[in-house]
Write a protein that holds these residues in place. Structure first.
Motif, PDB file in Angstrom:
ATOM      1  N   GLY A  95       0.793  -1.218   0.000  1.00  0.00           N
ATOM      2  CA  GLY A  95       0.000   0.000   0.000  1.00  0.00           C
ATOM      3  C   GLY A  95       0.828   1.272   0.000  1.00  0.00           C
ATOM      4  O   GLY A  95       2.048   1.253   0.177  1.00  0.00           O
ATOM      5  N   GLU A 119      -9.333   4.888  -4.124  1.00  0.00           N
ATOM      6  CA  GLU A 119      -9.324   3.454  -3.817  1.00  0.00           C
ATOM      7  C   GLU A 119      -7.976   3.034  -3.240  1.00  0.00           C
ATOM      8  O   GLU A 119      -7.887   2.270  -2.274  1.00  0.00           O
ATOM      9  CB  GLU A 119      -9.600   2.645  -5.084  1.00  0.00           C
ATOM     10  CG  GLU A 119     -11.034   2.674  -5.569  1.00  0.00           C
ATOM     11  CD  GLU A 119     -11.200   1.830  -6.821  1.00  0.00           C
ATOM     12  OE1 GLU A 119     -10.185   1.556  -7.490  1.00  0.00           O
ATOM     13  OE2 GLU A 119     -12.340   1.457  -7.145  1.00  0.00           O
ATOM     14  N   ARG A 178      -7.613   4.142   0.393  1.00  0.00           N
ATOM     15  CA  ARG A 178      -8.698   3.796   1.311  1.00  0.00           C
ATOM     16  C   ARG A 178      -8.207   3.085   2.566  1.00  0.00           C
ATOM     17  O   ARG A 178      -8.660   3.372   3.680  1.00  0.00           O
ATOM     18  CB  ARG A 178      -9.730   2.942   0.576  1.00  0.00           C
ATOM     19  CG  ARG A 178     -11.030   2.748   1.345  1.00  0.00           C
ATOM     20  CD  ARG A 178     -12.070   2.109   0.434  1.00  0.00           C
ATOM     21  NE  ARG A 178     -12.391   2.997  -0.684  1.00  0.00           N
ATOM     22  CZ  ARG A 178     -12.906   2.585  -1.842  1.00  0.00           C
ATOM     23  NH1 ARG A 178     -13.110   1.291  -2.049  1.00  0.00           N
ATOM     24  NH2 ARG A 178     -13.184   3.450  -2.792  1.00  0.00           N
ATOM     25  N   SER A 179      -7.273   2.167   2.439  1.00  0.00           N
ATOM     26  CA  SER A 179      -6.803   1.397   3.599  1.00  0.00           C
ATOM     27  C   SER A 179      -5.476   1.908   4.126  1.00  0.00           C
ATOM     28  O   SER A 179      -4.785   1.215   4.878  1.00  0.00           O
ATOM     29  CB  SER A 179      -6.663  -0.082   3.210  1.00  0.00           C
ATOM     30  OG  SER A 179      -5.757  -0.212   2.130  1.00  0.00           O
ATOM     31  N   SER A 180      -5.121   3.132   3.717  1.00  0.00           N
ATOM     32  CA  SER A 180      -3.842   3.699   4.133  1.00  0.00           C
ATOM     33  C   SER A 180      -4.078   4.905   5.036  1.00  0.00           C
ATOM     34  O   SER A 180      -5.123   5.550   4.987  1.00  0.00           O
ATOM     35  CB  SER A 180      -3.036   4.111   2.904  1.00  0.00           C
ATOM     36  OG  SER A 180      -1.889   4.826   3.262  1.00  0.00           O
ATOM     37  N   ASP A 181      -3.083   5.230   5.862  1.00  0.00           N
ATOM     38  CA  ASP A 181      -3.210   6.376   6.753  1.00  0.00           C
ATOM     39  C   ASP A 181      -2.402   7.576   6.235  1.00  0.00           C
ATOM     40  O   ASP A 181      -2.013   8.451   7.007  1.00  0.00           O
ATOM     41  CB  ASP A 181      -2.767   6.011   8.169  1.00  0.00           C
ATOM     42  CG  ASP A 181      -1.309   5.568   8.214  1.00  0.00           C
ATOM     43  OD1 ASP A 181      -0.682   5.424   7.138  1.00  0.00           O
ATOM     44  OD2 ASP A 181      -0.800   5.366   9.339  1.00  0.00           O
TER      45      ASP A 181
END
Length: 741
Positions: free
Chosen positions: A558, A630, A633-636
């Motif tokens: 990611g 997208e 989305r799962s990253s900070d």
């Protein structure tokens, strides 16, 4: 809804003066059951009457050229941008430079003439005016050479007809306007005793005086026998120095019509009767410079080609409807309007002549009026087009309505014949594939240390050329596999073909699948099967199956802070295709974009992975903003996107300014809720293009910033010449995942 099946294929080779009128007239009054296909080497066809004005600088490229792709779209015709190299009039097939053979039921040829190479050295050392479609490129290069050369230079034109006279005066006007102090001399060589043979004495005298006034040398009775570097040698042995030579003598015919067996005259031009129909193949018509009308011989002139447009259209329609074509007699005398380089001109007809600035404005009005017919296309109401359509009497049009169930499937015999010569790349793991007649493919499993990757995509035809559509679709469907870092292995196709007669459906299937299989084979991906059906329009999709080592997948962890965001391809294909559907996108815009879209992402994906990419996505239907969202989305981390660095396809901004955009644009712009627009307005073209849905889009990759410069260098060297760093990743600085700057 029942759609009229296509039962006749009319193919037009060449976008000459007569054929553009055929397209326009078919647009205004279609012929039911007939599909028109234009095959042309050039996407922009010049209007010969405005060529001298283009050279002189009075007209722009767009003002003096007809853009064939929008015109074909307006006529609901297919446009195949390719060069014809051969013809089989018995089998009714056409050979081109890149496409599989194209079929036709009725053919018309309007390809102009070729440069004459009869004089030794003329093709090496002279710039030919014919074919006119290529002259502008040659002229721009010659003009640059002349203006960049120091010292005295001599510019020579060979040919004393109206074309040579106009061209020399226009060249002089352009060069001295660009560099008034240039040390240039001009000369014109004519094989006859006088300029403008065939024109009345008043015209010849007027131009003779004009040449003397402008200090242009006229060399009469000078038949050039040889051309050398910087030199013209005439029949009597005299030599004339010339730094730049322009060739405006009698043009020649292209060779392939005669090689195909069409009857040609002693100069290789296609012999046609008074109906413009080949004298030995009645399903072939010819017009313009390539045609020699047996009953009515005339000089090679755009005047006659323009006049042939209406009768040619009528006769093509008559023959398609099973009626006998009507003979056409061209005029014997015609008005000549010969420009003098500046905005003056001389008019003549028979023994009448007049000159002045007003004559040039008269000529300018006539030429611009003609061009408006093809470059300012009205918005067509499909209901009006249907109302104006003529009927084609054919029993195939009376076939029963196609049902939506099993009856929509393409017949087995048609399918087998169309796919018989496809040669998918071999794959040892395929046990049962395309060559077998089973209902499903059988593929052996991959190794235990790999994971299977599956993806599927399908499109309505975004271009009218089915072979090109097949290539684009295959590229797009493979891109998801490449973006994952996986290796594609097999593919299943699903094809929808427009309703038509069996030969036409078979031919369409062959074209679209040949294009697709070429791309699949290049990617070592085996086509193992698929499904076909019939519908209102062509569509194509692929389910692609691949594999990736589990360890390689785990490397993609990611987006990370302190990384650069690289985009490998411009944005704007969505608005370009939307513009094309409305006949508003210029051919050169589409050609440039499609050239980029036909590049495989396989190598580009490997390059960004080599440089430490931790996340890769291909930019497709959700646009740059959607796919970047997208990815994050799962990253900070937060993305800072530099919109001014984003590469954009030529023409995209112009179409947005004309209020043209993709139908998916509004939905994609909802993704802006996740972005901080900064100082950008929501209607800014750069913001809108960040939401533009892409076909065969580029890769979006997150790479350690220290590696970005070398990654770009390698991408550019590999062919991704528009690749750019478009942003960076950082620890969050606000509530929104994406911030514009």
């Amino acid at each position: 809804m029942q759609h009229t099946p296509v039962v006749r294929e009319l193919v037009l080779i060449g976008g000459g003066h007569a054929h553009v009128q055929v397209l326009k007239r078919f647009a205004m009054r279609p012929l039911g059951g007939v599909r028109v296909t234009l095959v042309s080497r050039e996407a922009h066809t010049p209007y010969s009457g405005m060529l001298p004005g283009l050279v002189a600088g009075h007209y722009s490229f767009d003002e003096s050229h007809i853009d064939l792709a929008p015109l074909a779209r307006f006529a609901t015709a297919r446009f195949i941008h390719d060069e014809v190299t051969g013809l089989d009039p018995v089998a009714k097939t056409i050979e081109t430079r890149t496409h599989p053979p194209l079929r036709y039921d009725l053919l018309s040829i309007d390809i102009g003439s070729a440069p004459s190479v009869a004089v030794p050295g003329s093709s090496e050392y002279a710039v030919p005016v014919k074919p006119v479609s290529r002259f502008n490129t040659d002229w721009v290069q010659a003009k640059q050479r002349i203006l960049n050369t120091q010292g005295p230079q001599t510019i020579a034109v060979v040919g004393g007809g109206a074309g040579g006279v106009e061209l020399l005066l226009s060249i002089r006007q352009a060069l001295l306007s660009a560099e008034p102090s240039a040390n240039l001399s001009f000369s014109l060589l004519t094989s006859g005793a006088d300029l403008l043979a065939g024109h009345n004495g008043k015209v010849r005298k007027a131009f003779g005086s004009l040449f003397k006034q402008r200090q242009i040398q006229i060399v009469s009775n000078a038949e050039v026998s040889r051309v050398e570097a910087g030199k013209l040698v005439v029949a009597n042995g005299d030599e004339y120095e010339a730094d730049e030579i322009f060739w405006v003598t009698q043009a020649a015919a292209q060779q392939w019509p005669g090689d195909a067996g069409l009857a040609v005259d002693e100069n290789g031009f296609i012999r046609v009767d008074a109906c413009l129909r080949s004298i030995n193949f009645p399903d072939v018509f010819a017009c313009g410079d390539i045609a020699a009308v047996d009953p009515h011989p005339r000089p090679k002139s755009g005047v006659f080609a323009v006049r042939q447009g209406p009768p040619l259209t009528d006769n093509l329609k008559r023959q398609l409807m099973g009626r006998e074509p009507k003979p056409f007699a061209p005029q014997k005398a015609f008005l000549s309007l010969i420009s003098t380089g500046d905005k003056n001109a001389i008019a003549s007809r028979n023994n009448w002549s007049v000159q002045g600035r007003w004559v040039w404005h008269w000529k300018d009005w006539i030429d611009r009026r003609f061009m408006r017919k093809f470059n300012r296309l009205p918005e067509m109401d499909p209901r009006a087009m249907s109302k104006n359509a003529q009927s084609l009497s054919d029993p195939l049009l009376e076939e029963p309505m196609h049902c939506a169930g099993c009856g929509s499937k393409v017949a087995a015999e048609t399918l087998s014949a169309a796919l018989a010569d496809l040669k998918p790349v071999s794959n040892d793991r395929v046990r049962i594939g395309l060559a077998q007649s089973d209902d499903a493919a059988v593929v052996a499993p991959a190794r235990d240390d790999t994971l299977q990757v599956h993806t599927v995509d399908q499109f309505r035809a975004m271009v009218s050329d089915p072979y090109l559509f097949g290539k684009l679709t295959a590229h797009h469907c493979l891109n998801d596999i490449f973006a994952m870092g996986a290796t594609p292995e097999t593919a299943l196709a699903i094809v929808t073909l427009p309703h038509g007669s069996t030969p036409i459906v078979k031919h369409d299937l062959k074209l679209v699948m040949h294009g697709a299989v070429e791309v699949l084979n290049e990617a070592q991906t085996t086509l193992v099967g698929g499904h076909t059906n019939e519908g209102p329009e062509m569509a194509l999709g692929f389910a692609v199956n691949g594999s990736i080592a589990e360890a390689a997948l785990e490397e993609m962890n990611g987006p990370q802070s302190e990384q650069s965001i690289i985009l490998t391809r411009p944005l704007g294909s969505g608005v370009l295709f939307a513009g094309d559907m409305r006949a508003k996108a210029k051919s050169r815009w589409l050609d440039a974009a499609i050239e980029e879209m036909l590049l495989s992402n396989r190598l580009f994906a490997a390059i960004v992975r080599e440089h430490g990419a931790s996340a890769i996505k291909d930019v497709t239907g959700f646009g740059l903003i959607g796919h970047l969202g997208e990815m994050l989305r799962s990253s900070d981390v937060q993305a800072i996107l530099d919109l001014h660095s984003v590469p954009i396809y030529a023409g995209a901004k112009e179409l947005l300014a004309a209020n043209i955009e993709s139908s998916l644009q509004i939905d994609n712009e909802k993704q802006l809720a996740n972005a901080d627009l900064g100082h950008f307005a929501r209607e800014d073209p750069l913001v809108k293009l960040a939401c533009d849905p892409q076909t065969c889009g580029g890769l979006l990759a997150c790479i350690p910033s220290a590696n970005a410069a070398q990654a770009l260098h390698d991408l550019h060297a590999a062919g991704a010449r528009h690749s750019a760093v478009v942003g960076s990743l950082h620890a969050p600085r606000g509530k929104r995942k994406i911030q514009f700057q």
